[in-house]
Design a protein around this motif. Structure first.
Motif, PDB file in Angstrom:
ATOM      1  N   ARG A  21      30.334   9.104 -25.927  1.00  0.00           N
ATOM      2  CA  ARG A  21      31.349   8.489 -25.064  1.00  0.00           C
ATOM      3  C   ARG A  21      30.677   7.721 -23.929  1.00  0.00           C
ATOM      4  O   ARG A  21      29.536   7.997 -23.553  1.00  0.00           O
ATOM      5  N   LEU A  22      31.407   6.749 -23.392  1.00  0.00           N
ATOM      6  CA  LEU A  22      30.884   5.958 -22.274  1.00  0.00           C
ATOM      7  C   LEU A  22      30.951   6.778 -20.995  1.00  0.00           C
ATOM      8  O   LEU A  22      32.002   6.935 -20.381  1.00  0.00           O
ATOM      9  N   ASP A  23      29.823   7.319 -20.608  1.00  0.00           N
ATOM     10  CA  ASP A  23      29.721   8.143 -19.405  1.00  0.00           C
ATOM     11  C   ASP A  23      28.360   7.868 -18.789  1.00  0.00           C
ATOM     12  O   ASP A  23      27.368   7.689 -19.501  1.00  0.00           O
ATOM     13  N   GLU A  24      28.301   7.852 -17.478  1.00  0.00           N
ATOM     14  CA  GLU A  24      27.051   7.541 -16.784  1.00  0.00           C
ATOM     15  C   GLU A  24      25.912   8.431 -17.252  1.00  0.00           C
ATOM     16  O   GLU A  24      24.781   7.983 -17.455  1.00  0.00           O
ATOM     17  N   LYS A  25      26.214   9.724 -17.447  1.00  0.00           N
ATOM     18  CA  LYS A  25      25.143  10.655 -17.808  1.00  0.00           C
ATOM     19  C   LYS A  25      24.653  10.459 -19.257  1.00  0.00           C
ATOM     20  O   LYS A  25      23.581  10.927 -19.615  1.00  0.00           O
ATOM     21  N   LYS A  26      25.442   9.765 -20.094  1.00  0.00           N
ATOM     22  CA  LYS A  26      25.000   9.500 -21.462  1.00  0.00           C
ATOM     23  C   LYS A  26      23.966   8.372 -21.503  1.00  0.00           C
ATOM     24  O   LYS A  26      23.287   8.179 -22.508  1.00  0.00           O
ATOM     25  N   ASN A  27      23.878   7.575 -20.435  1.00  0.00           N
ATOM     26  CA  ASN A  27      22.763   6.644 -20.233  1.00  0.00           C
ATOM     27  C   ASN A  27      22.652   5.576 -21.326  1.00  0.00           C
ATOM     28  O   ASN A  27      21.564   5.278 -21.813  1.00  0.00           O
ATOM     29  N   HIS A  28      23.792   4.981 -21.696  1.00  0.00           N
ATOM     30  CA  HIS A  28      23.747   3.848 -22.623  1.00  0.00           C
ATOM     31  C   HIS A  28      22.873   2.722 -22.077  1.00  0.00           C
ATOM     32  O   HIS A  28      22.121   2.071 -22.819  1.00  0.00           O
ATOM     33  N   VAL A  29      22.995   2.510 -20.768  1.00  0.00           N
ATOM     34  CA  VAL A  29      22.256   1.408 -20.132  1.00  0.00           C
ATOM     35  C   VAL A  29      20.758   1.588 -20.321  1.00  0.00           C
ATOM     36  O   VAL A  29      20.025   0.623 -20.581  1.00  0.00           O
ATOM     37  N   GLY A  30      20.271   2.824 -20.220  1.00  0.00           N
ATOM     38  CA  GLY A  30      18.843   3.085 -20.403  1.00  0.00           C
ATOM     39  C   GLY A  30      18.360   2.685 -21.777  1.00  0.00           C
ATOM     40  O   GLY A  30      17.254   2.139 -21.936  1.00  0.00           O
ATOM     41  N   LEU A  31      19.185   2.920 -22.809  1.00  0.00           N
ATOM     42  CA  LEU A  31      18.813   2.519 -24.166  1.00  0.00           C
ATOM     43  C   LEU A  31      18.726   1.005 -24.274  1.00  0.00           C
ATOM     44  O   LEU A  31      17.761   0.461 -24.836  1.00  0.00           O
ATOM     45  N   PHE A  32      19.712   0.304 -23.721  1.00  0.00           N
ATOM     46  CA  PHE A  32      19.706  -1.158 -23.786  1.00  0.00           C
ATOM     47  C   PHE A  32      18.517  -1.742 -23.033  1.00  0.00           C
ATOM     48  O   PHE A  32      17.901  -2.718 -23.483  1.00  0.00           O
ATOM     49  N   GLU A  33      18.167  -1.162 -21.902  1.00  0.00           N
ATOM     50  CA  GLU A  33      17.015  -1.654 -21.136  1.00  0.00           C
ATOM     51  C   GLU A  33      15.720  -1.418 -21.902  1.00  0.00           C
ATOM     52  O   GLU A  33      14.831  -2.285 -21.913  1.00  0.00           O
ATOM     53  N   ASP A  51      11.641  11.003 -23.296  1.00  0.00           N
ATOM     54  CA  ASP A  51      11.750  11.076 -21.840  1.00  0.00           C
ATOM     55  C   ASP A  51      12.648   9.919 -21.424  1.00  0.00           C
ATOM     56  O   ASP A  51      12.205   8.762 -21.337  1.00  0.00           O
ATOM     57  N   VAL A  52      13.918  10.206 -21.183  1.00  0.00           N
ATOM     58  CA  VAL A  52      14.902   9.140 -21.001  1.00  0.00           C
ATOM     59  C   VAL A  52      14.792   8.446 -19.646  1.00  0.00           C
ATOM     60  O   VAL A  52      15.508   7.473 -19.385  1.00  0.00           O
ATOM     61  N   HIS A  53      13.903   8.929 -18.784  1.00  0.00           N
ATOM     62  CA  HIS A  53      13.666   8.247 -17.507  1.00  0.00           C
ATOM     63  C   HIS A  53      12.565   7.188 -17.643  1.00  0.00           C
ATOM     64  O   HIS A  53      12.240   6.500 -16.676  1.00  0.00           O
ATOM     65  N   ASP A  54      11.988   7.087 -18.839  1.00  0.00           N
ATOM     66  CA  ASP A  54      10.871   6.179 -19.093  1.00  0.00           C
ATOM     67  C   ASP A  54      11.245   5.263 -20.265  1.00  0.00           C
ATOM     68  O   ASP A  54      11.333   5.704 -21.407  1.00  0.00           O
ATOM     69  N   HIS A  55      11.475   3.997 -19.989  1.00  0.00           N
ATOM     70  CA  HIS A  55      11.884   3.053 -21.036  1.00  0.00           C
ATOM     71  C   HIS A  55      10.846   2.950 -22.145  1.00  0.00           C
ATOM     72  O   HIS A  55      11.192   2.780 -23.323  1.00  0.00           O
TER      73      HIS A  55
END
Length: 391
Positions: free
Chosen positions: A237-249, A376-380
């Motif tokens: 689901r679209l939620d800030e904690k799911k971090n879709h944006v991180g995947l796109f970046e 490590d989802v904090h590291d692109h």
């Protein structure tokens, strides 16, 4: 989850009521009845008990009415002449309600937290500048207090993994309570995938209607030269904690991924996101705005497909479709308490690259053996490298 637990208990001979809140809201007209049933499940009822105002309320607005709700639950069953033997409570609000019922009439209960507030608070509170806004939106002080009360008074606490018991429940905000709880009160019971639905492509073919739908969307959104590339699937689901944006970046920053794979995003209820997603909730629209900005800025046009998947069967067929094309499932959540979605994908023969923060690190690793990439989802760079490894 609650429905399947209820049906499983009913098959063992128990009478099970799923108790929830009664409200009257034109947007949710299918939930107006006080009693409801499942066609395929005997001994199971849905019982809706009123409290507070008549309209639908978000879960963050329910805290003030749970005391009234439990009084009304007691009155309802007294009127029916039914004795409640046991309660199984889910999430913080259900847990607090069960603790209140135990205090008022002595009913024992189990607590299943699913997702605890302290971890969500940590991930959304990175710089300590947004405490007031977070409290206003999520009411963390009430949620975490309720979870502590639920833990302290529960007769049984269900967790999905040993990591949940040993790490998540030992968070400093819970530790004063949980360090007094006997280990015997914890039961590790991981939820399983429904393998009647989530089956691999070598056992069940992709449904033709779903295949046609997916191919149509790919043709609509993807450059002709890229239509046979493997797909990276996002199905949370679209939620800030799911971090879709991180995947796109991470995808935008990887020449390899841009060249060798496309992205497929499940976006329920949106027919064509490139035309409009105005029917989404405000916070979901904000996430989509950021995704669309990345697509525009990083020139990802023709590499991304959005599709509305409206049932578990459509989702399972999509996983099989993507698996046959050599793709993968990804979940870049900042924290994932258990992570059932990756297991469902894997049950369809689709490999996964998912966050290492939370349950997946326990589920996908046994000794030195990995059953998927942990990110490590904090590291692109880590996100991109994990996906590339699986591809």
């Amino acid at each position: 989850y609650v429905k399947e637990v209820a049906i499983a208990m009913a098959k063992m001979g128990h009478h099970v009521d799923i108790v929830t809140r009664l409200f009257d809201d034109i947007k949710f007209s299918e939930f107006v009845g006080e009693l409801d049933y499942y066609n395929d499940a005997t001994n199971v009822r849905i019982v809706r008990i009123p409290c507070g105002p008549k309209q639908f309320l978000n879960k963050e607005q329910l805290w003030e009415y749970l005391d009234e709700w439990t009084d009304n639950i007691i009155a309802h069953y007294k009127k029916e002449g039914i004795q409640i033997d046991f309660v199984t409570a889910h999430y913080g609000d259900g847990g607090l309600a069960a603790a209140l019922l135990k205090k008022k009439v002595g009913i024992p209960y189990s607590f299943t937290g699913h997702s605890l507030g302290a971890q969500k608070f940590d991930k959304l509170n990175q710089d300590f500048t947004n405490l007031v806004d977070l409290e206003k939106k999520y009411r963390f002080s009430l949620r975490i207090t309720a979870e502590r009360a639920a833990m302290q008074n529960a007769d049984v606490i269900f967790v999905s993994t040993s990591q949940e018991r040993d790490v998540q429940y030992q968070h400093p905000l819970y530790k004063p309570v949980t360090q007094q709880i006997s280990q015997s009160r914890f039961v590790i019971a991981p939820p399983g995938a429904n393998t009647k639905i989530f089956q691999p492509f070598w056992e069940q073919e992709v449904d033709q209607l779903v295949k046609d739908k997916l191919q149509g969307h790919i043709q609509r959104d993807t450059d002709i030269a890229r239509r046979d590339l493997p797909l990276i699937v996002l199905a949370s689901r679209l939620d800030e904690k799911k971090n879709h944006v991180g995947l796109f970046e991470a995808y935008a920053g990887s020449d390899y991924l841009r060249k060798h794979a496309n992205i497929l995003v499940s976006l329920r209820g949106v027919e064509n996101a490139f035309t409009s997603y105005a029917n989404l909730k405000a916070h979901e629209q904000q996430i989509m705005d950021r995704i669309m900005q990345i697509i525009k800025t990083e020139k990802l046009d023709g590499m991304v497909t959005f599709v509305s998947l409206n049932s578990q069967k459509e989702l399972a067929n999509t996983y099989r479709f993507v698996a046959k094309k050599g793709g993968l499932f990804t979940l870049t959540a900042l924290y994932e308490p258990f992570g059932l979605a990756p297991i469902e994908a894997m049950a369809c023969g689709l490999p996964v690259a998912v966050t290492k923060y939370g349950g997946p690190s326990d589920v996908l690793k046994e000794g030195e053996t990995l059953f998927g990439a942990l990110l490590d989802v904090h590291d692109h760079h880590s996100i991109a490298e994990g996906i590339i490894t699986v591809l």
